[in-house]
Design a protein around this motif. Structure first.
Motif, PDB file in Angstrom:
ATOM      1  N   ALA A 243      35.160  16.976 -66.824  1.00 32.01           N
ATOM      2  CA  ALA A 243      34.646  18.347 -66.939  1.00 32.01           C
ATOM      3  C   ALA A 243      33.426  18.535 -66.045  1.00 32.01           C
ATOM      4  O   ALA A 243      33.263  19.576 -65.398  1.00 32.01           O
ATOM      5  N   TYR A 244      32.577  17.520 -65.995  1.00 31.49           N
ATOM      6  CA  TYR A 244      31.376  17.580 -65.149  1.00 31.49           C
ATOM      7  C   TYR A 244      31.752  17.725 -63.678  1.00 31.49           C
ATOM      8  O   TYR A 244      31.197  18.567 -62.962  1.00 31.49           O
ATOM      9  N   GLU A 245      32.689  16.913 -63.214  1.00 33.77           N
ATOM     10  CA  GLU A 245      33.083  16.963 -61.802  1.00 33.77           C
ATOM     11  C   GLU A 245      33.706  18.315 -61.452  1.00 33.77           C
ATOM     12  O   GLU A 245      33.445  18.874 -60.384  1.00 33.77           O
ATOM     13  N   LEU A 246      34.514  18.845 -62.349  1.00 31.67           N
ATOM     14  CA  LEU A 246      35.132  20.152 -62.105  1.00 31.67           C
ATOM     15  C   LEU A 246      34.073  21.255 -62.052  1.00 31.67           C
ATOM     16  O   LEU A 246      34.126  22.143 -61.193  1.00 31.67           O
ATOM     17  N   ALA A 247      33.109  21.183 -62.969  1.00 30.65           N
ATOM     18  CA  ALA A 247      32.042  22.187 -62.985  1.00 30.65           C
ATOM     19  C   ALA A 247      31.177  22.084 -61.730  1.00 30.65           C
ATOM     20  O   ALA A 247      30.778  23.103 -61.149  1.00 30.65           O
ATOM     21  N   MET A 248      30.889  20.861 -61.294  1.00 30.97           N
ATOM     22  CA  MET A 248      30.093  20.673 -60.079  1.00 30.97           C
ATOM     23  C   MET A 248      30.838  21.187 -58.843  1.00 30.97           C
ATOM     24  O   MET A 248      30.237  21.762 -57.930  1.00 30.97           O
ATOM     25  N   ALA A 249      32.146  20.973 -58.823  1.00 27.91           N
ATOM     26  CA  ALA A 249      32.949  21.474 -57.703  1.00 27.91           C
ATOM     27  C   ALA A 249      32.934  22.999 -57.674  1.00 27.91           C
ATOM     28  O   ALA A 249      32.800  23.618 -56.605  1.00 27.91           O
ATOM     29  N   ALA A 250      33.056  23.614 -58.849  1.00 28.73           N
ATOM     30  CA  ALA A 250      33.009  25.076 -58.932  1.00 28.73           C
ATOM     31  C   ALA A 250      31.647  25.594 -58.484  1.00 28.73           C
ATOM     32  O   ALA A 250      31.550  26.588 -57.750  1.00 28.73           O
ATOM     33  N   ASP A 251      30.594  24.918 -58.903  1.00 26.55           N
ATOM     34  CA  ASP A 251      29.240  25.307 -58.503  1.00 26.55           C
ATOM     35  C   ASP A 251      29.079  25.214 -56.986  1.00 26.55           C
ATOM     36  O   ASP A 251      28.464  26.091 -56.361  1.00 26.55           O
ATOM     37  N   ALA A 252      29.625  24.171 -56.388  1.00 22.88           N
ATOM     38  CA  ALA A 252      29.511  23.983 -54.940  1.00 22.88           C
ATOM     39  C   ALA A 252      30.253  25.079 -54.174  1.00 22.88           C
ATOM     40  O   ALA A 252      29.743  25.623 -53.184  1.00 22.88           O
ATOM     41  N   LEU A 253      31.456  25.417 -54.631  1.00 22.58           N
ATOM     42  CA  LEU A 253      32.206  26.490 -53.972  1.00 22.58           C
ATOM     43  C   LEU A 253      31.510  27.834 -54.157  1.00 22.58           C
ATOM     44  O   LEU A 253      31.485  28.665 -53.239  1.00 22.58           O
ATOM     45  N   CYS A 254      30.941  28.033 -55.329  1.00 24.28           N
ATOM     46  CA  CYS A 254      30.180  29.262 -55.582  1.00 24.28           C
ATOM     47  C   CYS A 254      29.008  29.359 -54.604  1.00 24.28           C
ATOM     48  O   CYS A 254      28.724  30.427 -54.055  1.00 24.28           O
ATOM     49  N   PHE A 255      28.358  28.244 -54.368  1.00 22.40           N
ATOM     50  CA  PHE A 255      27.241  28.191 -53.413  1.00 22.40           C
ATOM     51  C   PHE A 255      27.705  28.581 -52.011  1.00 22.40           C
ATOM     52  O   PHE A 255      27.043  29.349 -51.308  1.00 22.40           O
ATOM     53  N   ALA A 256      28.860  28.054 -51.606  1.00 26.02           N
ATOM     54  CA  ALA A 256      29.396  28.385 -50.282  1.00 26.02           C
ATOM     55  C   ALA A 256      29.750  29.868 -50.190  1.00 26.02           C
ATOM     56  O   ALA A 256      29.475  30.525 -49.176  1.00 26.02           O
ATOM     57  N   LEU A 257      30.334  30.402 -51.247  1.00 25.25           N
ATOM     58  CA  LEU A 257      30.698  31.822 -51.267  1.00 25.25           C
ATOM     59  C   LEU A 257      29.453  32.710 -51.253  1.00 25.25           C
ATOM     60  O   LEU A 257      29.437  33.764 -50.609  1.00 25.25           O
ATOM     61  N   GLU A 258      28.420  32.279 -51.953  1.00 24.10           N
ATOM     62  CA  GLU A 258      27.164  33.036 -51.960  1.00 24.10           C
ATOM     63  C   GLU A 258      26.536  33.093 -50.574  1.00 24.10           C
ATOM     64  O   GLU A 258      25.776  34.009 -50.263  1.00 24.10           O
TER      65      GLU A 258
ATOM     66  N   ALA B  80      29.094  24.739 -45.156  1.00 25.28           N
ATOM     67  CA  ALA B  80      29.626  23.377 -45.029  1.00 25.28           C
ATOM     68  C   ALA B  80      29.195  22.513 -46.205  1.00 25.28           C
ATOM     69  O   ALA B  80      29.998  21.757 -46.769  1.00 25.28           O
ATOM     70  N   ILE B  81      27.930  22.632 -46.589  1.00 28.00           N
ATOM     71  CA  ILE B  81      27.429  21.857 -47.731  1.00 28.00           C
ATOM     72  C   ILE B  81      28.242  22.181 -48.982  1.00 28.00           C
ATOM     73  O   ILE B  81      28.676  21.282 -49.712  1.00 28.00           O
ATOM     74  N   GLY B  82      28.451  23.472 -49.234  1.00 29.47           N
ATOM     75  CA  GLY B  82      29.175  23.878 -50.435  1.00 29.47           C
ATOM     76  C   GLY B  82      30.597  23.349 -50.474  1.00 29.47           C
ATOM     77  O   GLY B  82      31.029  22.755 -51.469  1.00 29.47           O
ATOM     78  N   VAL B  83      31.327  23.534 -49.383  1.00 32.55           N
ATOM     79  CA  VAL B  83      32.738  23.120 -49.352  1.00 32.55           C
ATOM     80  C   VAL B  83      32.864  21.599 -49.417  1.00 32.55           C
ATOM     81  O   VAL B  83      33.712  21.060 -50.151  1.00 32.55           O
ATOM     82  N   LEU B  84      32.018  20.893 -48.690  1.00 31.84           N
ATOM     83  CA  LEU B  84      32.109  19.428 -48.677  1.00 31.84           C
ATOM     84  C   LEU B  84      31.655  18.820 -50.003  1.00 31.84           C
ATOM     85  O   LEU B  84      32.210  17.815 -50.456  1.00 31.84           O
ATOM     86  N   ARG B  85      30.678  19.438 -50.634  1.00 32.75           N
ATOM     87  CA  ARG B  85      30.256  18.950 -51.957  1.00 32.75           C
ATOM     88  C   ARG B  85      31.365  19.186 -52.978  1.00 32.75           C
ATOM     89  O   ARG B  85      31.610  18.349 -53.850  1.00 32.75           O
ATOM     90  N   ALA B  86      32.048  20.327 -52.852  1.00 34.40           N
ATOM     91  CA  ALA B  86      33.179  20.598 -53.738  1.00 34.40           C
ATOM     92  C   ALA B  86      34.286  19.567 -53.530  1.00 34.40           C
ATOM     93  O   ALA B  86      34.878  19.065 -54.493  1.00 34.40           O
ATOM     94  N   ALA B  87      34.555  19.242 -52.268  1.00 39.45           N
ATOM     95  CA  ALA B  87      35.583  18.240 -51.964  1.00 39.45           C
ATOM     96  C   ALA B  87      35.217  16.884 -52.563  1.00 39.45           C
ATOM     97  O   ALA B  87      36.080  16.168 -53.092  1.00 39.45           O
ATOM     98  N   GLU B  88      33.944  16.553 -52.502  1.00 42.21           N
ATOM     99  CA  GLU B  88      33.497  15.278 -53.073  1.00 42.21           C
ATOM    100  C   GLU B  88      33.727  15.241 -54.586  1.00 42.21           C
ATOM    101  O   GLU B  88      34.296  14.278 -55.121  1.00 42.21           O
ATOM    102  N   HIS B  89      33.297  16.290 -55.288  1.00 41.79           N
ATOM    103  CA  HIS B  89      33.442  16.305 -56.749  1.00 41.79           C
ATOM    104  C   HIS B  89      34.911  16.378 -57.172  1.00 41.79           C
ATOM    105  O   HIS B  89      35.314  15.737 -58.150  1.00 41.79           O
ATOM    106  N   LEU B  90      35.704  17.132 -56.430  1.00 37.42           N
ATOM    107  CA  LEU B  90      37.127  17.231 -56.780  1.00 37.42           C
ATOM    108  C   LEU B  90      37.862  15.920 -56.508  1.00 37.42           C
ATOM    109  O   LEU B  90      38.787  15.558 -57.241  1.00 37.42           O
ATOM    110  N   SER B  91      37.453  15.224 -55.461  1.00 36.77           N
ATOM    111  CA  SER B  91      38.082  13.928 -55.189  1.00 36.77           C
ATOM    112  C   SER B  91      37.762  12.940 -56.307  1.00 36.77           C
ATOM    113  O   SER B  91      38.632  12.171 -56.743  1.00 36.77           O
ATOM    114  N   LEU B  92      36.535  12.991 -56.809  1.00 34.73           N
ATOM    115  CA  LEU B  92      36.166  12.131 -57.938  1.00 34.73           C
ATOM    116  C   LEU B  92      36.917  12.543 -59.201  1.00 34.73           C
ATOM    117  O   LEU B  92      37.362  11.692 -59.974  1.00 34.73           O
TER     118      LEU B  92
END
Length: 211
Positions: free
Chosen positions: A193-208, A113-125
């Motif tokens: 670029a930062y927000e996109l990278a943070m979103a990718a990192d968050a999704l990676c965390f959820a997948l891990e 949940a943390i990973g997906v919601l953090r990704a949603a936050e960064h992608l929305s920004l």
């Protein structure tokens, strides 16, 4: 007082001091094992009752909740009919959050949940920045070395989980890869670029964590 009497008195004081020091050391030695035993007992009790796990879960839920609220607020600023994929991602995160709050199985879902919601936050920004290009400040961005290293590390982590078994997050792996590629695009400004990278990192965390 005679010299002999003074000497006897001084020796008596010295003996008393030595005895006092010895008594203090002895008391310290006796109390140390008790303190260690108490500490060990407390740690054992925490392990047995799962206090540490409960704290971790509570903290995780709080983190997920705040990511969810921030993402929701930013998405609410978007025009109607836009950001459907982002709204879907937020909804997936909300479902994971609900599962994370549901009884004993919650620990399995809180990190996802943390990973997906953090990704949603960064992608929305990121979406908001892209839609507000004309409002950017005309200032130079900092050097991109840190972001490049961050993207490279996220790329390495994705390689490690590329063939791992997944639950309902199978479709999010290629999304994560694409977000990293977009973050590398030199046409993006530094913040996007930062927000996109943070979103990718968050999704990676959820997948891990088994998404």
């Amino acid at each position: 007082m005679s010299t002999k009497g003074a000497l006897v008195k001084r020796e008596a004081k010295t003996a008393i001091k030595k005895h006092a020091k010895k008594a203090v050391k002895h008391a310290a030695k006796k109390s140390a094992p008790k303190k260690s035993a108490k500490k060990a007992a407390k740690q054992a009790a925490e392990r047995a009752t799962g206090v540490g796990a409960v704290y971790a879960t509570d903290y995780g839920l709080m983190t997920a909740f705040h990511h969810m609220q921030r993402a929701s607020v930013v998405i609410s600023l978007m025009e109607k009919g836009t950001g459907e994929d982002l709204r879907d991602l937020l909804e997936r995160g909300v479902k994971l959050y609900r599962k994370a709050t549901d009884g004993e199985e919650g620990n399995r879902f809180v990190l996802r949940a943390i990973g997906v919601l953090r990704a949603a936050e960064h992608l929305s920004l990121a979406g908001l920045y892209a839609a507000r290009q004309k409002h950017k400040q005309k200032v130079a961005s900092p050097a991109p070395e840190w972001l490049e290293k961050f993207i490279a590390e996220a790329d390495r982590r994705l390689e490690q989980i590329e063939h791992a078994e997944r639950g309902k997050g199978t479709d999010l792996f290629p999304v994560t890869v694409e977000l990293l590629r977009q973050a590398e695009d030199s046409d993006h400004d530094a913040q996007l670029a930062y927000e996109l990278a943070m979103a990718a990192d968050a999704l990676c965390f959820a997948l891990e964590n088994g998404l």
